[in-house]
Design an enzyme around this catalytic site. Structure first.
Site, PDB file in Angstrom:
ATOM      1  N   GLY A 105    -131.289 -29.913 -13.852  1.00  0.00           N
ATOM      2  CA  GLY A 105    -129.844 -30.007 -13.657  1.00  0.00           C
ATOM      3  C   GLY A 105    -129.458 -31.053 -12.633  1.00  0.00           C
ATOM      4  O   GLY A 105    -130.298 -31.601 -11.915  1.00  0.00           O
ATOM      5  N   SER A 106    -128.153 -31.308 -12.539  1.00  0.00           N
ATOM      6  CA  SER A 106    -127.653 -32.395 -11.692  1.00  0.00           C
ATOM      7  C   SER A 106    -127.857 -32.110 -10.211  1.00  0.00           C
ATOM      8  O   SER A 106    -128.163 -33.029  -9.431  1.00  0.00           O
ATOM      9  CB  SER A 106    -126.165 -32.637 -11.978  1.00  0.00           C
ATOM     10  OG  SER A 106    -125.412 -31.438 -11.774  1.00  0.00           O
TER      11      SER A 106
ATOM     12  N   ASP B 181    -133.843 -24.212  -8.305  1.00  0.00           N
ATOM     13  CA  ASP B 181    -133.207 -24.474  -9.589  1.00  0.00           C
ATOM     14  C   ASP B 181    -131.698 -24.418  -9.413  1.00  0.00           C
ATOM     15  O   ASP B 181    -131.193 -24.026  -8.352  1.00  0.00           O
ATOM     16  CB  ASP B 181    -133.668 -23.433 -10.623  1.00  0.00           C
ATOM     17  CG  ASP B 181    -133.603 -23.946 -12.056  1.00  0.00           C
ATOM     18  OD1 ASP B 181    -132.967 -24.990 -12.290  1.00  0.00           O
ATOM     19  OD2 ASP B 181    -134.188 -23.295 -12.948  1.00  0.00           O
TER      20      ASP B 181
ATOM     21  N   LYS C 211    -127.660 -19.205 -16.649  1.00  0.00           N
ATOM     22  CA  LYS C 211    -128.312 -20.500 -16.644  1.00  0.00           C
ATOM     23  C   LYS C 211    -128.595 -20.920 -18.084  1.00  0.00           C
ATOM     24  O   LYS C 211    -128.605 -20.092 -18.974  1.00  0.00           O
ATOM     25  CB  LYS C 211    -129.628 -20.434 -15.841  1.00  0.00           C
ATOM     26  CG  LYS C 211    -129.408 -20.240 -14.342  1.00  0.00           C
ATOM     27  CD  LYS C 211    -130.672 -19.892 -13.588  1.00  0.00           C
ATOM     28  CE  LYS C 211    -131.842 -20.762 -13.893  1.00  0.00           C
ATOM     29  NZ  LYS C 211    -131.559 -22.200 -13.679  1.00  0.00           N
TER      30      LYS C 211
ATOM     31  N   GLY D  68    -127.253 -24.200 -19.256  1.00  0.00           N
ATOM     32  CA  GLY D  68    -126.357 -25.269 -19.684  1.00  0.00           C
ATOM     33  C   GLY D  68    -127.097 -26.545 -20.021  1.00  0.00           C
ATOM     34  O   GLY D  68    -126.642 -27.348 -20.834  1.00  0.00           O
TER      35      GLY D  68
ATOM     36  N   GLU E 225    -137.260 -22.345 -17.571  1.00  0.00           N
ATOM     37  CA  GLU E 225    -136.754 -21.955 -16.253  1.00  0.00           C
ATOM     38  C   GLU E 225    -137.082 -20.493 -15.952  1.00  0.00           C
ATOM     39  O   GLU E 225    -137.476 -20.156 -14.827  1.00  0.00           O
ATOM     40  CB  GLU E 225    -135.239 -22.180 -16.186  1.00  0.00           C
ATOM     41  CG  GLU E 225    -134.840 -23.649 -16.110  1.00  0.00           C
ATOM     42  CD  GLU E 225    -133.344 -23.863 -16.204  1.00  0.00           C
ATOM     43  OE1 GLU E 225    -132.875 -24.926 -15.766  1.00  0.00           O
ATOM     44  OE2 GLU E 225    -132.629 -22.979 -16.722  1.00  0.00           O
TER      45      GLU E 225
ATOM     46  N   LYS F 285    -119.360 -22.946  -8.658  1.00  0.00           N
ATOM     47  CA  LYS F 285    -120.175 -22.080  -9.508  1.00  0.00           C
ATOM     48  C   LYS F 285    -120.155 -20.617  -9.045  1.00  0.00           C
ATOM     49  O   LYS F 285    -120.717 -19.755  -9.734  1.00  0.00           O
ATOM     50  CB  LYS F 285    -121.629 -22.581  -9.524  1.00  0.00           C
ATOM     51  CG  LYS F 285    -121.785 -24.023  -9.977  1.00  0.00           C
ATOM     52  CD  LYS F 285    -121.354 -24.210 -11.414  1.00  0.00           C
ATOM     53  CE  LYS F 285    -121.444 -25.660 -11.851  1.00  0.00           C
ATOM     54  NZ  LYS F 285    -122.793 -26.200 -11.851  1.00  0.00           N
TER      55      LYS F 285
END
Length: 236
Positions: free
Chosen positions: A30-31, A85, A98, A100, A107, A125
């Site tokens: 993720g970002s 994460d 989780k 996306g 994960e 979030k």
């Protein structure tokens, strides 16, 4: 948008300071996790930090290897000291949604083999309840559209996750993702059990009682911990 990016960066970089020499590390997807991986790689280069990474996606593997982080090769998993994460939605009890990034299966495998799990998120979030993001469900391709109809009958408002060319997106494991647009559910654990027991479902994006702490980037950098009760600490 600038504030969100900065908040993610601060959360990810702070998580990298928690890594100790000799650790086995789970590297999420993720970002926000990208900032963690980049900061960890700087420590590897500048401090000679010796870590071994277990990756949750091909994207993370490519980034970590490019930046010089040693990655475990093969399918065997040894105990992981710490996994960092991201999460798409986190509730007041540190339960999360989780997936996306379509990496939920790997994960969850890494998370359940970790001694400690930390999520890095920006403050957008965090919610009192979970249902601010669709629940991803990873399914085998064979019979997947029958599953879609079944979820429709349950009122879960499912959609098959599609690529821009109109073909279902495939995960690194070759599965499809069905997103459940659930507006509310009184019992996340019951839903998790129902999904897990559904034939054709590989796993789901409900991560319940997994996170030990959540690093939140916002106006202040905070760490929300789950011990016997929820505790919060302002970092800076």
């Amino acid at each position: 948008m600038g504030n969100v990016i900065e908040n993610k960066r601060r959360a990810g970089e702070y998580a990298a300071t928690l890594v100790e020499d000799g650790m086995v590390i789970g590297l999420g997807t993720g970002s926000t996790v990208r900032y963690f991986v980049e900061a960890l790689a700087r420590r590897v280069r500048e401090e000679g930090l010796d870590v071994l990474g277990f990756v949750t996606s091909g994207r993370t593997a490519a980034l970590a290897e490019q930046l010089g982080i040693r990655i475990h090769q093969g399918d065997s998993i040894i105990p992981i000291d710490l996994t960092v994460d991201g999460a798409d939605s986190v509730d007041a009890e540190l339960n999360g949604i989780k997936g996306g990034g379509a990496a939920l299966l790997f994960e969850k495998i890494i998370a359940t083999n970790s001694k400690r799990n930390i999520w890095v998120v920006d403050e957008s979030k965090l919610h009192e309840r979970l249902w601010n993001f669709p629940v991803p469900v990873e399914v085998v391709p064979y019979g997947s559209f029958s599953l879609l109809r079944r979820f429709e009958q349950h009122g879960y408002q499912p959609t098959m996750r599609m690529a821009s060319d109109g073909v279902p997106i495939a995960t690194d494991a070759g599965h499809y993702i069905i997103d459940l647009h659930i507006e509310d559910h009184p019992n996340p654990q019951a839903l998790a059990t129902e999904l897990k027991q559904t034939v054709g479902v590989v796993d789901h994006g409900l991560f319940l009682n997994i996170a030990d702490a959540v690093i939140v980037g916002g106006t202040e950098l905070r760490v929300v911990k789950k011990v016997t009760t929820i505790q919060e600490e302002v970092i800076k």
